[in-house]
Design an enzyme around this catalytic site. Structure first.
Site, PDB file in Angstrom:
ATOM      1  N   THR A   1      -2.461  -4.264   9.027  1.00  0.00           N
ATOM      2  CA  THR A   1      -3.307  -4.508  10.204  1.00  0.00           C
ATOM      3  C   THR A   1      -3.766  -5.966  10.140  1.00  0.00           C
ATOM      4  O   THR A   1      -4.867  -6.259   9.669  1.00  0.00           O
ATOM      5  CB  THR A   1      -4.514  -3.557  10.234  1.00  0.00           C
ATOM      6  OG1 THR A   1      -5.084  -3.456   8.918  1.00  0.00           O
ATOM      7  CG2 THR A   1      -4.104  -2.172  10.699  1.00  0.00           C
TER       8      THR A   1
ATOM      9  N   ARG B   1       1.474 -13.979   2.372  1.00  0.00           N
ATOM     10  CA  ARG B   1       0.849 -13.773   3.678  1.00  0.00           C
ATOM     11  C   ARG B   1      -0.577 -14.310   3.702  1.00  0.00           C
ATOM     12  O   ARG B   1      -1.371 -14.036   2.826  1.00  0.00           O
ATOM     13  CB  ARG B   1       0.847 -12.285   4.040  1.00  0.00           C
ATOM     14  CG  ARG B   1       2.214 -11.726   4.371  1.00  0.00           C
ATOM     15  CD  ARG B   1       2.127 -10.239   4.647  1.00  0.00           C
ATOM     16  NE  ARG B   1       1.722  -9.485   3.467  1.00  0.00           N
ATOM     17  CZ  ARG B   1       1.371  -8.200   3.489  1.00  0.00           C
ATOM     18  NH1 ARG B   1       1.367  -7.545   4.626  1.00  0.00           N
ATOM     19  NH2 ARG B   1       1.035  -7.580   2.379  1.00  0.00           N
TER      20      ARG B   1
ATOM     21  N   CYS C   1      -6.533  -8.952   3.116  1.00  0.00           N
ATOM     22  CA  CYS C   1      -7.716  -8.086   2.992  1.00  0.00           C
ATOM     23  C   CYS C   1      -8.994  -8.881   3.238  1.00  0.00           C
ATOM     24  O   CYS C   1      -9.557  -8.854   4.319  1.00  0.00           O
ATOM     25  CB  CYS C   1      -7.750  -7.429   1.612  1.00  0.00           C
ATOM     26  SG  CYS C   1      -6.456  -6.186   1.362  1.00  0.00           S
TER      27      CYS C   1
ATOM     28  N   ASP D   1      10.282   3.327   6.741  1.00  0.00           N
ATOM     29  CA  ASP D   1      10.008   1.918   7.006  1.00  0.00           C
ATOM     30  C   ASP D   1      11.080   1.406   7.968  1.00  0.00           C
ATOM     31  O   ASP D   1      12.181   1.980   8.042  1.00  0.00           O
ATOM     32  CB  ASP D   1      10.030   1.101   5.708  1.00  0.00           C
ATOM     33  CG  ASP D   1       9.256  -0.207   5.829  1.00  0.00           C
ATOM     34  OD1 ASP D   1       8.112  -0.267   5.355  1.00  0.00           O
ATOM     35  OD2 ASP D   1       9.811  -1.166   6.404  1.00  0.00           O
TER      36      ASP D   1
ATOM     37  N   VAL E   1       0.822  -1.206   0.000  1.00  0.00           N
ATOM     38  CA  VAL E   1       0.000   0.000   0.000  1.00  0.00           C
ATOM     39  C   VAL E   1       0.859   1.259   0.000  1.00  0.00           C
ATOM     40  O   VAL E   1       0.691   2.152  -0.823  1.00  0.00           O
ATOM     41  CB  VAL E   1      -0.944   0.010   1.223  1.00  0.00           C
ATOM     42  CG1 VAL E   1      -1.685   1.343   1.315  1.00  0.00           C
ATOM     43  CG2 VAL E   1      -1.927  -1.139   1.135  1.00  0.00           C
TER      44      VAL E   1
ATOM     45  N   THR F   1      -6.405  -0.557   7.158  1.00  0.00           N
ATOM     46  CA  THR F   1      -7.774  -1.013   7.380  1.00  0.00           C
ATOM     47  C   THR F   1      -8.009  -1.302   8.858  1.00  0.00           C
ATOM     48  O   THR F   1      -7.263  -2.063   9.479  1.00  0.00           O
ATOM     49  CB  THR F   1      -8.057  -2.284   6.558  1.00  0.00           C
ATOM     50  OG1 THR F   1      -7.805  -2.008   5.182  1.00  0.00           O
ATOM     51  CG2 THR F   1      -9.500  -2.727   6.740  1.00  0.00           C
TER      52      THR F   1
END
Length: 431
Positions: free
Chosen positions: A90, A336, A265, A40, A22, A125
Site C-alpha cells: 500500500t 523502494r 512502512c 502473485d 510480507v 497497512t
C-alpha cells in the site's frame, strides 16, 4: 466445526495474495501447517519461488523444503482457497496520497473467487475504515455475496521487518480482528497455528487498522525529533550521538536516533493517517511536521557535504563523491522509497560526479527505479565518501581503507555514526 478445523485437517486451503516481503514469509509459515496457494502477478518471481528461492532474499532456501504450497498467477487456482489473506503493498503516490490500486486490484481478484463460507483477511497497512469502506463493498459486488452473512472478513496487520532475524513472524504477537465474534475466534485460531506468542484480539477491524498505522507513525515522529535535534546540535558544534549517549543514561530516555527515513512502512504509513484525518476535516500538526522533517533529511545531508567540500577550498563543480549504500535500510535488498536518492540528487544539482555502491541492492532494480548505474567497486579518488546505509559489511572498515579512497582533505560522512571517535586522518561529519 469451523474453518480453522478444516484448514488444520487440510480440507480447506489458505490463499495468500501478494508474495513480497510480507506475503511470502506468511505463506511459507502456513505451508508447513496447512495447504497453501500463493498468488502473485509477477511470473518471474513466482518461478524463483517454484525453484525454492526467495526473490527478496529474506528467507533461506531450506524454508521451501517440504512446504505444501502452490505458487500461481491463475485465478482458477486461487478459487480453490477458502481463507484468503491479502498482503499486497500500500504505497503512496507522487503527491504523498494513499495509492490503493494494488490493494483494490487484489480485492477484485478475491471477489471473483469468493464462495459462501469463505474468509478474507487483510494484512496490508491502511487507514482506519479502509477494509470496511473500500474493500468489502468490492468483495460483495463481485461475488454477489453479503459480508458477515455469506462470507466473513477480518484484518490482521503485518509486523514483518525486513532484515530482522529476531522479531520474526513466528516470534511476534499478532493482532487479529474480524467482523463478528465467531469470525474473530476462527481467524485467531488460524494465526495461532504459526505465531508462537499468540495473538491479540482487537475489539474491531478499525482498532486493528489504527493500531498498525500508529506503530510506524510513533517511530516517525520520534525519529523526526532526533533529526531536528541533530540539525540544532550541528549548528552548536556538538555530535548528536555523543548527546544521545549521555542522555541515554537516564532510565526513561527512549533510544531513537537520527537518520534517513524511507522504505514502505515508516516513511509511508503516516501519510495514510494524514489522509484519513483530512477526510475527517482535521489537519494533523505533529504528524505532518514529522513527515516534513524526515523527508527533508536527504537534501539537508547533501547540502552539508557540499558546504564541507567548499570549506576546504575545493571547487564543487565536478567534485567526486562515493555513496556507500542505496537500500532503504541496512542489510536488505529493498530499494523502494530509499531516501539515499535525495542525497544523490542534491549532489547532482551541484554538478557533482557521484558513484554509488551497495552489496545488497540489485543493479537492475536501482537502474529501473532511480536511473542510476551501481558501480561494482569504487573507482579512483573521491573528495568525500558518504556511508549512507549501515550495512554490516561497512561496520568494520579500517580508516586506512577510507584514506586510500580519498583525495587530500578527504571527508568521511557517516550518516549513522558507525565510525564515531574512530576517524583521525580524515575530516569527519555525521548527523
Amino acid at each position: 466445526m469451523g474453518i480453522f478445523e478444516d484448514i488444520k485437517e487440510k480440507k480447506c486451503k489458505i490463499g495468500v495474495i501478494g508474495l513480497g516481503y510480507v506475503g511470502l514469509p506468511l505463506a511459507m509459515e502456513f505451508a508447513h501447517h496447512a495447504s497453501v496457494i500463493g498468488f502473485d502477478i509477477n511470473e518471474s518471481n513466482l518461478q524463483k519461488m517454484r525453484e525454492g528461492h526467495d526473490p527478496c532474499r529474506e528467507l533461506d532456501d531450506t524454508v521451501f523444503e517440504g512446504a505444501d504450497i502452490l505458487f500461481t498467477s491463475s485465478l482458477d487456482d486461487l478459487r480453490k482457497a477458502n481463507f484468503y489473506i491479502v498482503a499486497v503493498p500500500t504505497p503512496i503516490d507522487e503527491h504523498n496520497m494513499p495509492d490503493l490500486r494494488p490493494l483494490l486490484a487484489a480485492t477484485e481478484s478475491v471477489g471473483k473467487c469468493l464462495k459462501v463460507g469463505d474468509y478474507v483477511v487483510y494484512e496490508s497497512t491502511v487507514y482506519p475504515g479502509c477494509t470496511e469502506e473500500d474493500c468489502v463493498p468490492i468483495l460483495e459486488r463481485l461475488s454477489g455475496l453479503k459480508a458477515g452473512a455469506d462470507f466473513k472478513f477480518g484484518y490482521s496487520p503485518e509486523r514483518i521487518n525486513p532484515g530482522e532475524k529476531v522479531h520474526t513472524l513466528p516470534n511476534t504477537v499478532k493482532i487479529v480482528s474480524a467482523c463478528d465474534d465467531e469470525a474473530l475466534q476462527q481467524v485467531a485460531q488460524v494465526y495461532e497455528m504459526v505465531v508462537k506468542p499468540g495473538v491479540h484480539r482487537a475489539p474491531s477491524v478499525k482498532v486493528a487498522e489504527a493500531a498498525k498505522i500508529i506503530e510506524n507513525t510513533q517511530r516517525d515522529v520520534n525519529i523526526a525529533l532526533m533529526n531536528e535535534l541533530s540539525i540544532i546540535f550541528g549548528r552548536i558544534g556538538i555530535n548528536t550521538y555523543d548527546v544521545l549517549e549521555a542522555a541515554g543514561t537516564k532510565w526513561n530516555f527512549l533510544p531513537f536516533y537520527p537518520g534517513l527515513v524511507g522504505g514502505h512502512c515508516i516513511g509511508v504509513d503516516p501519510y495514510y493517517l494524514v489522509y484519513k484525518a483530512a477526510e475527517l476535516k482535521y489537519h494533523t500538526q505533529l504528524i505532518s511536521a514529522g513527515r516534513f522533517v524526515n523527508d527533508s533529511m536527504g537534501g539537508y545531508i547533501g547540502k552539508k557535504v557540499v558546504k564541507q567540500i567548499l570549506s576546504y577550498g575545493k571547487p564543487i563543480l565536478n567534485a567526486r563523491i562515493l555513496v556507500m549504500g542505496m537500500t532503504f535500510k541496512e542489510n536488505v535488498a529493498d530499494i523502494r522509497n530509499s531516501k539515499v536518492i535525495d542525497i544523490i540528487n542534491e549532489f547532482k544539482d551541484y554538478g557533482v560526479t557521484v558513484d554509488v555502491v551497495d552489496p545488497y541492492a540489485e543493479p537492475d532494480q536501482v537502474e529501473k527505479f532511480y536511473g542510476i548505474s551501481l558501480a561494482e567497486k569504487p573507482q579512483g579518488k573521491y573528495d568525500a565518501v558518504v556511508v549512507a546505509v549501515a550495512h554490516n559489511a561497512y561496520k568494520n572498515i579500517p580508516e586506512d581503507d577510507f584514506v586510500q579512497l580519498c583525495n587530500e582533505n578527504g571527508i568521511l560522512v557517516d550518516v549513522k555514526g558507525l565510525y564515531r571517535n574512530k576517524i583521525t586522518k580524515l575530516h569527519y561529519w555525521s548527523l
